[in-house]
Design an enzyme around this catalytic site. Structure first.
Site, PDB file in Angstrom:
ATOM      1  N   ASP A 103     -56.615  -2.669 -26.357  1.00  0.00           N
ATOM      2  CA  ASP A 103     -56.673  -2.423 -27.800  1.00  0.00           C
ATOM      3  C   ASP A 103     -57.625  -1.311 -28.194  1.00  0.00           C
ATOM      4  O   ASP A 103     -57.658  -0.906 -29.348  1.00  0.00           O
ATOM      5  CB  ASP A 103     -57.086  -3.713 -28.521  1.00  0.00           C
ATOM      6  CG  ASP A 103     -55.956  -4.710 -28.522  1.00  0.00           C
ATOM      7  OD1 ASP A 103     -54.801  -4.263 -28.588  1.00  0.00           O
ATOM      8  OD2 ASP A 103     -56.219  -5.915 -28.437  1.00  0.00           O
ATOM      9  N   HIS A 140     -57.835 -11.299 -30.490  1.00  0.00           N
ATOM     10  CA  HIS A 140     -56.653 -11.153 -29.618  1.00  0.00           C
ATOM     11  C   HIS A 140     -55.916  -9.889 -30.068  1.00  0.00           C
ATOM     12  O   HIS A 140     -56.490  -8.807 -30.025  1.00  0.00           O
ATOM     13  CB  HIS A 140     -55.837 -12.447 -29.721  1.00  0.00           C
ATOM     14  CG  HIS A 140     -54.731 -12.592 -28.724  1.00  0.00           C
ATOM     15  ND1 HIS A 140     -54.550 -11.765 -27.653  1.00  0.00           N
ATOM     16  CD2 HIS A 140     -53.714 -13.510 -28.644  1.00  0.00           C
ATOM     17  CE1 HIS A 140     -53.485 -12.152 -26.962  1.00  0.00           C
ATOM     18  NE2 HIS A 140     -52.963 -13.200 -27.544  1.00  0.00           N
ATOM     19  N   HIS A 189     -63.095  -8.552 -21.996  1.00  0.00           N
ATOM     20  CA  HIS A 189     -61.879  -9.323 -21.739  1.00  0.00           C
ATOM     21  C   HIS A 189     -62.240 -10.575 -20.970  1.00  0.00           C
ATOM     22  O   HIS A 189     -63.137 -10.533 -20.125  1.00  0.00           O
ATOM     23  CB  HIS A 189     -60.881  -8.484 -20.929  1.00  0.00           C
ATOM     24  CG  HIS A 189     -59.489  -8.984 -21.054  1.00  0.00           C
ATOM     25  ND1 HIS A 189     -59.013  -9.994 -20.260  1.00  0.00           N
ATOM     26  CD2 HIS A 189     -58.506  -8.641 -21.904  1.00  0.00           C
ATOM     27  CE1 HIS A 189     -57.770 -10.243 -20.617  1.00  0.00           C
ATOM     28  NE2 HIS A 189     -57.424  -9.449 -21.608  1.00  0.00           N
TER      29      HIS A 189
HETATM   30  N1  ACO Z   1     -69.042  -6.392 -27.704  1.00  0.00           N
HETATM   31  C1  ACO Z   1     -70.308  -6.791 -27.459  1.00  0.00           C
HETATM   32  N2  ACO Z   1     -70.626  -7.850 -26.708  1.00  0.00           N
HETATM   33  C2  ACO Z   1     -69.597  -8.543 -26.174  1.00  0.00           C
HETATM   34  C3  ACO Z   1     -68.258  -8.177 -26.369  1.00  0.00           C
HETATM   35  C4  ACO Z   1     -67.999  -7.044 -27.168  1.00  0.00           C
HETATM   36  N3  ACO Z   1     -66.759  -6.649 -27.392  1.00  0.00           N
HETATM   37  N4  ACO Z   1     -67.459  -9.052 -25.715  1.00  0.00           N
HETATM   38  C5  ACO Z   1     -68.261  -9.936 -25.127  1.00  0.00           C
HETATM   39  N5  ACO Z   1     -69.557  -9.624 -25.407  1.00  0.00           N
HETATM   40  C6  ACO Z   1     -70.751 -10.318 -24.879  1.00  0.00           C
HETATM   41  C7  ACO Z   1     -70.969 -11.636 -25.599  1.00  0.00           C
HETATM   42  O1  ACO Z   1     -71.794 -11.488 -26.721  1.00  0.00           O
HETATM   43  C8  ACO Z   1     -71.599 -12.455 -24.506  1.00  0.00           C
HETATM   44  O2  ACO Z   1     -72.924 -12.056 -24.377  1.00  0.00           O
HETATM   45  P1  ACO Z   1     -74.075 -13.151 -24.059  1.00  0.00           P
HETATM   46  O3  ACO Z   1     -73.752 -13.639 -22.678  1.00  0.00           O
HETATM   47  O4  ACO Z   1     -75.327 -12.413 -24.158  1.00  0.00           O
HETATM   48  O5  ACO Z   1     -73.920 -14.221 -25.095  1.00  0.00           O
HETATM   49  C9  ACO Z   1     -70.892 -11.988 -23.242  1.00  0.00           C
HETATM   50  O6  ACO Z   1     -70.466 -10.638 -23.527  1.00  0.00           O
HETATM   51  C10 ACO Z   1     -69.659 -12.827 -22.885  1.00  0.00           C
HETATM   52  O7  ACO Z   1     -68.817 -12.877 -24.035  1.00  0.00           O
HETATM   53  P2  ACO Z   1     -67.792 -14.054 -24.331  1.00  0.00           P
HETATM   54  O8  ACO Z   1     -67.518 -14.080 -25.799  1.00  0.00           O
HETATM   55  O9  ACO Z   1     -68.276 -15.307 -23.679  1.00  0.00           O
HETATM   56  O10 ACO Z   1     -66.530 -13.580 -23.543  1.00  0.00           O
HETATM   57  P3  ACO Z   1     -65.070 -14.181 -23.699  1.00  0.00           P
HETATM   58  O11 ACO Z   1     -64.437 -14.054 -22.380  1.00  0.00           O
HETATM   59  O12 ACO Z   1     -65.101 -15.511 -24.326  1.00  0.00           O
HETATM   60  O13 ACO Z   1     -64.390 -13.201 -24.763  1.00  0.00           O
HETATM   61  C11 ACO Z   1     -63.213 -11.445 -25.734  1.00  0.00           C
HETATM   62  C12 ACO Z   1     -63.467 -12.242 -24.445  1.00  0.00           C
HETATM   63  C13 ACO Z   1     -62.792 -12.383 -26.866  1.00  0.00           C
HETATM   64  C14 ACO Z   1     -62.078 -10.452 -25.492  1.00  0.00           C
HETATM   65  C15 ACO Z   1     -64.515 -10.677 -26.115  1.00  0.00           C
HETATM   66  O14 ACO Z   1     -64.858  -9.787 -25.085  1.00  0.00           O
HETATM   67  C16 ACO Z   1     -64.402  -9.954 -27.449  1.00  0.00           C
HETATM   68  O15 ACO Z   1     -64.652 -10.560 -28.494  1.00  0.00           O
HETATM   69  N6  ACO Z   1     -63.990  -8.650 -27.420  1.00  0.00           N
HETATM   70  C17 ACO Z   1     -63.805  -7.934 -28.660  1.00  0.00           C
HETATM   71  C18 ACO Z   1     -62.455  -8.261 -29.233  1.00  0.00           C
HETATM   72  C19 ACO Z   1     -61.330  -7.649 -28.441  1.00  0.00           C
HETATM   73  O16 ACO Z   1     -61.358  -6.485 -28.075  1.00  0.00           O
HETATM   74  N7  ACO Z   1     -60.287  -8.456 -28.196  1.00  0.00           N
HETATM   75  C20 ACO Z   1     -59.093  -8.002 -27.513  1.00  0.00           C
HETATM   76  C21 ACO Z   1     -58.954  -8.702 -26.194  1.00  0.00           C
HETATM   77  S1  ACO Z   1     -57.593  -8.015 -25.324  1.00  0.00           S
HETATM   78  C22 ACO Z   1     -56.258  -8.682 -26.029  1.00  0.00           C
HETATM   79  O17 ACO Z   1     -56.233  -9.732 -26.586  1.00  0.00           O
HETATM   80  C23 ACO Z   1     -55.104  -7.889 -26.000  1.00  0.00           C
END
Ligand code: ACO
Length: 429
Positions: free
Chosen positions: A363, A268, A307
């Protein structure tokens, strides 16, 4: 004439039910009538991490993740970032309308009036380890404020609520700056109420021996815009924590400490810190392709990417990218921007990221600006928390005034052991 209802047939019993559809939702409680027999508890929906569950109706923030739209109370984020100030936006988010001139003056006065912290806060700050993470200090300080303002428990008294809101918006920059100074071993700087909200924050962060701190207007404006961009984001993890804790009728300081704790995590608000750590680890533009390969191989995530809601570009990231160059014109370029741009370029043309609709989020670039401003990585989530305080408070008040809300209490699907009798330790194998 189509009806706003959903007809479902329970194939276990052959019975059919007609459920009302309102605002594109069915009510979870309407499922409860679907039973196999009289002893059955009734059907529930299973939705870990609230992937497709609306927990509230809200009038505050609108996001269309597919189209990359973000609006506070109807106003597009791009217009607010261009033309509003953080305090005006905070007023809008909390009150629902843009203030007129005298309303804004009064609001600004009320915030400015509350910027100071009790001397005991400084004393307990001194007791944190020299290298304490600023978010840890922030979370505990906000929680501790409830002991300074016990009347904050009167959460159904609108006037008291307003006072706590002013205090929280006013004191967050002071707490944040003091966290930063503590880390540096520097004495705290008291608020200068002749400066703007962001200018005063800069003074509390950076003032050294000079008798008066004069903020650079470009940096001051950039900080204000960053606060606007972070001010609310509907039912995200920390807003949900604020509402959830607030639903037990805890005071706003305790609820906001919980929200800040939720923000702390690297998935987050901690992502801006993690994004910079990642860019540092990559080290050079030429290492970007290998890094992307390792992410695709499952060896970590691209921090600042992806996201839950945005499946198109995060509109805040667009504004921040532009802002970064305005800041660089004053303080010099942060070399990490080149790595970030290359990472974005390569990722956005890679099937892995395209298929999963992963784009830079707020971010990805915010940390690069903060770092260029001379702020250390672990202060980044604290800056996020300052802006988001307005949103948390608006979400909290909306929850309190919503007749449909009760104490937040999800159900579970129990899959553990059935009833069994206790065995004395001497008889266990
Ligand atoms: N890098 C690489 N792969 C990713 C990323 C990433 N940043 N984010 C998601 N994926 C992939 C996952 O591995 C998954 O792949 P799969 O289907 O092959 O298993 C797919 O994309 C879906 O990912 P989820 O984790 O199910 O997506 P979710 O909606 O639960 O997560 C989140 C969203 C937490 C923001 C995620 O994209 C992430 O971890 N991003 C990196 C952290 C980040 O930047 N957070 C800030 C969010 S914005 C904020 O809070 C202000």
């Amino acid at each position: 004439m189509p009806k706003d209802t959903l007809t479902v047939t329970d194939n276990r019993t052959g019975k059919t039910y007609e459920l009302p559809i309102e605002n594109g939702t069915i009510r979870g409680m309407d499922l409860r009538q679907i039973k196999v027999d009289d002893d059955d508890f009734g059907l529930m929906s299973y939705d870990p991490a609230f992937g497709n569950t609306a927990s509230t109706k809200s009038n505050i923030t609108f996001i269309d993740g597919e189209k990359g739209i973000l609006r506070y109370r109807g106003y597009p984020i791009e217009q607010l970032a261009e033309r509003s100030s953080f305090l005006e936006t905070a007023y809008l988010i909390i009150n629902g309308e843009l203030p007129n001139r005298s309303q804004l003056e009064m609001f600004t006065h009320n915030i400015t009036y509350h910027t100071m912290l009790h001397e005991n806060v400084r004393k307990f700050h001194d007791r944190f380890r020299y290298d304490a993470h600023p978010m840890g200090i922030l979370i505990s300080t906000v929680a501790a404020l409830s002991t300074f303002y016990p009347e904050a428990k009167n959460i159904f008294d609108k006037e008291s609520r307003r006072t706590q809101m002013y205090r929280l918006i006013a004191k967050m920059p002071t707490i944040a700056a003091w966290c930063f100074r503590h880390r540096r071993g520097l004495p705290v700087v008291q608020p200068d109420n002749d400066l703007s909200y962001s200018g005063n924050f800069m003074s509390m962060l950076f003032r050294m021996a000079e008798s008066r701190y004069t903020p650079n207007p470009t940096i001051e404006r950039a900080l204000d815009v960053l606060f606007i961009l972070h001010a609310d984001h509907e039912q995200n993890c920390s807003a949900n924590a604020m509402r959830s804790v607030g639903s037990s009728q805890a005071d706003p300081y305790s609820a906001l400490a919980a929200a800040a704790a939720a923000l702390y995590g690297p998935l987050h608000g901690g992502a801006n810190e993690s994004a910079i750590r990642m860019l540092n680890q990559i080290g050079h533009v030429k290492h970007v392709p290998d890094f992307v390969k390792s992410v695709k191989a499952g060896e970590g995530r691209l921090m600042g990417f992806g996201h839950r809601v945005y499946k198109n570009y995060d509109p805040r990231a667009k504004v921040i990218k532009k802002l970064a160059y305005e800041v660089f014109d004053v303080v010099g370029k942060n070399p990490l921007i080149d790595i970030a741009l290359e990472l974005e370029r390569i990722a956005l043309q890679d099937d892995y990221f395209i298929q999963r609709k992963l784009y830079p989020n707020v971010d990805f670039y915010s940390g690069i600006i903060y770092q260029a401003m001379g702020l250390p990585m672990d202060v980044f989530p604290v800056l996020f928390a300052i802006g988001r305080t307005a949103g948390w408070l608006a979400q909290w008040e909306e929850m309190l005034e919503d007749d449909e809300q009760r104490i937040a209490r999800p159900r579970q699907v129990y899959l553990g052991a059935d009833k069994r009798d206790y065995i004395a330790i001497s008889d266990r194998s």
